[in-house]
Every structure is written in C-alpha cells, then in structure tokens.
Design a protein around this motif. Structure first.
Motif, PDB file in Angstrom:
ATOM      1  N   UNK A  15      76.681 -52.153 -14.815  1.00 54.87           N
ATOM      2  CA  UNK A  15      75.177 -52.388 -15.232  1.00 54.87           C
ATOM      3  C   UNK A  15      74.024 -52.978 -13.975  1.00 54.87           C
ATOM      4  N   UNK A  16      75.005 -53.731 -13.102  1.00 60.09           N
ATOM      5  CA  UNK A  16      74.282 -54.236 -11.947  1.00 60.09           C
ATOM      6  C   UNK A  16      73.993 -53.248 -11.007  1.00 60.09           C
ATOM      7  N   UNK A  17      74.885 -52.487 -11.041  1.00 61.16           N
ATOM      8  CA  UNK A  17      74.819 -51.218  -9.897  1.00 61.16           C
ATOM      9  C   UNK A  17      73.843 -50.170 -10.237  1.00 61.16           C
ATOM     10  N   UNK A  18      73.274 -49.980 -11.503  1.00 63.60           N
ATOM     11  CA  UNK A  18      72.165 -49.041 -11.843  1.00 63.60           C
ATOM     12  C   UNK A  18      72.366 -48.205 -13.052  1.00 63.60           C
ATOM     13  N   UNK A  19      71.496 -47.476 -13.473  1.00 63.12           N
ATOM     14  CA  UNK A  19      71.876 -46.799 -14.651  1.00 63.12           C
ATOM     15  C   UNK A  19      72.628 -45.652 -14.493  1.00 63.12           C
ATOM     16  N   UNK A  20      73.204 -45.148 -15.334  1.00 63.34           N
ATOM     17  CA  UNK A  20      73.907 -43.921 -15.323  1.00 63.34           C
ATOM     18  C   UNK A  20      73.041 -43.036 -16.013  1.00 63.34           C
ATOM     19  N   UNK A  21      72.689 -41.850 -15.190  1.00 61.49           N
ATOM     20  CA  UNK A  21      72.091 -40.830 -15.893  1.00 61.49           C
ATOM     21  C   UNK A  21      72.798 -39.778 -16.655  1.00 61.49           C
ATOM     22  N   UNK A  22      72.081 -39.094 -17.465  1.00 60.72           N
ATOM     23  CA  UNK A  22      72.629 -38.098 -18.272  1.00 60.72           C
ATOM     24  C   UNK A  22      72.703 -36.787 -17.300  1.00 60.72           C
ATOM     25  N   UNK A  23      73.691 -35.826 -17.530  1.00 58.87           N
ATOM     26  CA  UNK A  23      73.891 -34.694 -16.741  1.00 58.87           C
ATOM     27  C   UNK A  23      72.918 -33.844 -17.662  1.00 58.87           C
ATOM     28  N   UNK A  96      51.091 -30.107 -26.447  1.00 53.67           N
ATOM     29  CA  UNK A  96      50.799 -29.348 -27.688  1.00 53.67           C
ATOM     30  C   UNK A  96      51.154 -27.759 -27.154  1.00 53.67           C
ATOM     31  N   UNK A  97      51.013 -27.605 -25.663  1.00 47.94           N
ATOM     32  CA  UNK A  97      51.094 -26.155 -25.325  1.00 47.94           C
ATOM     33  C   UNK A  97      52.162 -25.611 -24.827  1.00 47.94           C
ATOM     34  N   UNK A  98      53.433 -26.749 -25.119  1.00 43.87           N
ATOM     35  CA  UNK A  98      54.850 -26.261 -24.859  1.00 43.87           C
ATOM     36  C   UNK A  98      55.576 -25.732 -25.940  1.00 43.87           C
ATOM     37  N   UNK A  99      56.160 -24.608 -25.553  1.00 48.47           N
ATOM     38  CA  UNK A  99      56.915 -23.836 -26.658  1.00 48.47           C
ATOM     39  C   UNK A  99      58.399 -24.105 -26.755  1.00 48.47           C
ATOM     40  N   UNK A 100      58.826 -24.301 -25.041  1.00 46.03           N
ATOM     41  CA  UNK A 100      60.310 -24.477 -25.162  1.00 46.03           C
ATOM     42  C   UNK A 100      60.361 -24.938 -23.798  1.00 46.03           C
ATOM     43  N   UNK A 101      61.578 -25.624 -23.581  1.00 49.95           N
ATOM     44  CA  UNK A 101      61.911 -26.334 -22.072  1.00 49.95           C
ATOM     45  C   UNK A 101      63.382 -26.224 -21.960  1.00 49.95           C
ATOM     46  N   UNK A 102      63.545 -25.813 -20.414  1.00 50.32           N
ATOM     47  CA  UNK A 102      64.987 -25.667 -20.133  1.00 50.32           C
ATOM     48  C   UNK A 102      65.301 -26.406 -18.765  1.00 50.32           C
ATOM     49  N   UNK A 103      66.142 -27.294 -18.599  1.00 50.19           N
ATOM     50  CA  UNK A 103      66.457 -27.843 -17.557  1.00 50.19           C
ATOM     51  C   UNK A 103      67.370 -26.812 -16.758  1.00 50.19           C
ATOM     52  N   UNK A 107      69.953 -30.561 -10.438  1.00 50.22           N
ATOM     53  CA  UNK A 107      69.717 -31.977 -10.452  1.00 50.22           C
ATOM     54  C   UNK A 107      70.197 -32.663  -9.100  1.00 50.22           C
ATOM     55  N   UNK A 108      69.373 -32.810  -8.344  1.00 48.80           N
ATOM     56  CA  UNK A 108      69.434 -33.467  -7.013  1.00 48.80           C
ATOM     57  C   UNK A 108      69.873 -34.672  -6.939  1.00 48.80           C
ATOM     58  N   UNK A 109      69.647 -35.471  -7.953  1.00 51.07           N
ATOM     59  CA  UNK A 109      70.200 -36.842  -7.982  1.00 51.07           C
ATOM     60  C   UNK A 109      71.676 -37.033  -8.435  1.00 51.07           C
ATOM     61  N   UNK A 110      72.034 -35.928  -9.219  1.00 47.34           N
ATOM     62  CA  UNK A 110      73.441 -35.966  -9.701  1.00 47.34           C
ATOM     63  C   UNK A 110      74.458 -36.661  -8.830  1.00 47.34           C
ATOM     64  N   UNK A 111      75.215 -37.513  -9.094  1.00 39.30           N
ATOM     65  CA  UNK A 111      76.345 -38.165  -8.552  1.00 39.30           C
ATOM     66  C   UNK A 111      75.829 -38.871  -7.224  1.00 39.30           C
ATOM     67  N   UNK A 112      74.449 -39.178  -7.052  1.00 43.36           N
ATOM     68  CA  UNK A 112      73.862 -39.984  -5.926  1.00 43.36           C
ATOM     69  C   UNK A 112      73.411 -41.116  -6.506  1.00 43.36           C
ATOM     70  N   UNK A 113      73.956 -41.769  -7.230  1.00 38.75           N
ATOM     71  CA  UNK A 113      73.429 -43.205  -8.011  1.00 38.75           C
ATOM     72  C   UNK A 113      73.881 -44.131  -6.883  1.00 38.75           C
ATOM     73  N   UNK A 114      73.242 -45.408  -6.895  1.00 43.65           N
ATOM     74  CA  UNK A 114      73.597 -46.581  -6.432  1.00 43.65           C
ATOM     75  C   UNK A 114      75.161 -46.791  -6.555  1.00 43.65           C
ATOM     76  N   UNK A 115      75.585 -46.745  -7.740  1.00 45.65           N
ATOM     77  CA  UNK A 115      76.970 -46.964  -8.000  1.00 45.65           C
ATOM     78  C   UNK A 115      77.913 -46.002  -7.446  1.00 45.65           C
ATOM     79  N   UNK A 116      77.484 -44.851  -7.324  1.00 46.22           N
ATOM     80  CA  UNK A 116      78.427 -43.952  -6.535  1.00 46.22           C
ATOM     81  C   UNK A 116      78.277 -44.235  -5.051  1.00 46.22           C
TER      82      UNK A 116
END
Length: 140
Positions: A15-23, A96-103, A107-116
């Motif tokens: 918790x002190x090292x930062x937030x774990x982000x979802x993949x 209101x104009x958005x019909x769909x969204x895809x990631x 993700x350039x930040x994946x695995x690059x957290x302060x904890x890592x």
C-alpha cells in the motif's frame, strides 16, 4: 487481508509503494448503463495506452485519452479529450456520443509501478550492485 481483517505487513508495504493497476489491455467494457460508461471512461483516463472509440455515427477513433471533463450528471455534460493516433488534432467527445470502447493499445505503464521498481532495486542491491539509481526504462 488476514482473517482478522487487519492488513498483513506485506499488504501494508504494498500500500505504501503505490496503487496496483488493473491490466486492461484488450478489455472491451460493456457500456449498457450510465454507471458502466462512467466507470469505463475513468479507467480509460488512467490507462497509459491507446483506445479505440467507436462513436454512435460509426466513426472509429484510435488514440490516447488525456483528459475528461464532468460538467453535470447527464452524459451530454461529460467529455473525454483524445489525441488521435493519426492526427495532431485534439478532440473533445461527449460521453453520450460513444457507442463502444476498446483498450487496444499496449499499456506503457504495465509492470512499471513504483512497487516493481523497488522490488528490482532490492534484488540488484542484494546481488551486490553499486550505484543503483532511478533510470528510465524504454517503453518499447
């Protein structure tokens, strides 16, 4: 958490090292309710990669969501701001104009957290390395 509902020492340190982000790479959220739309677009704002946004008129925009504005409770009062991948133009798109969204982008930040970084630092220190600093890693 332990059975007593108190965080363990490991959980406290994480918790002190930062937030774990979802993949979120590859995620295509359901946008069936106002709540789902807000939740997905909040995650889009935190995502450090490109998204593919399909508008209700069928147009697709691939780009990076760099801002959002929530001016009221209605979806027409809320906007995301996007830097399209193939243009220098910055777009403002109403929720209101958005019909769909895809990631769709990496993700350039994946695995690059302060904890890592701390984990890697401690491993290098334990291996006896000297002059270990905070060096930026390549995004590729």
């Amino acid at each position: 958490m332990s059975e007593t509902n108190l965080p363990t020492p490991a959980e406290n340190s994480e918790e002190r090292l930062g937030v774990v982000h979802e993949n979120l790479e590859g995620w295509i959220p359901a946008l069936a309710t106002v709540s789902e739309i807000h939740e997905a677009l909040e995650k889009a704002f935190d995502y450090r990669g490109d998204l593919t946004i399909t508008l209700k008129d069928g147009k697709k925009i691939e780009g990076y969501v760099y801002d959002r504005k929530i001016k009221g409770p209605s979806l027409t009062d809320c906007f995301i701001r996007v830097m399209p991948k193939d243009s220098a133009e910055k777009l403002s798109i109403a929720y209101s104009d958005i019909a769909a969204l895809a990631f769709t982008g990496r993700d350039t930040a994946a695995g690059k957290s302060f904890a890592a970084w701390v984990k890697k630092y401690n491993e290098r220190k334990a291996a006896g390395e000297k002059n270990i600093g905070i060096d930026a890693e390549s995004l590729d």
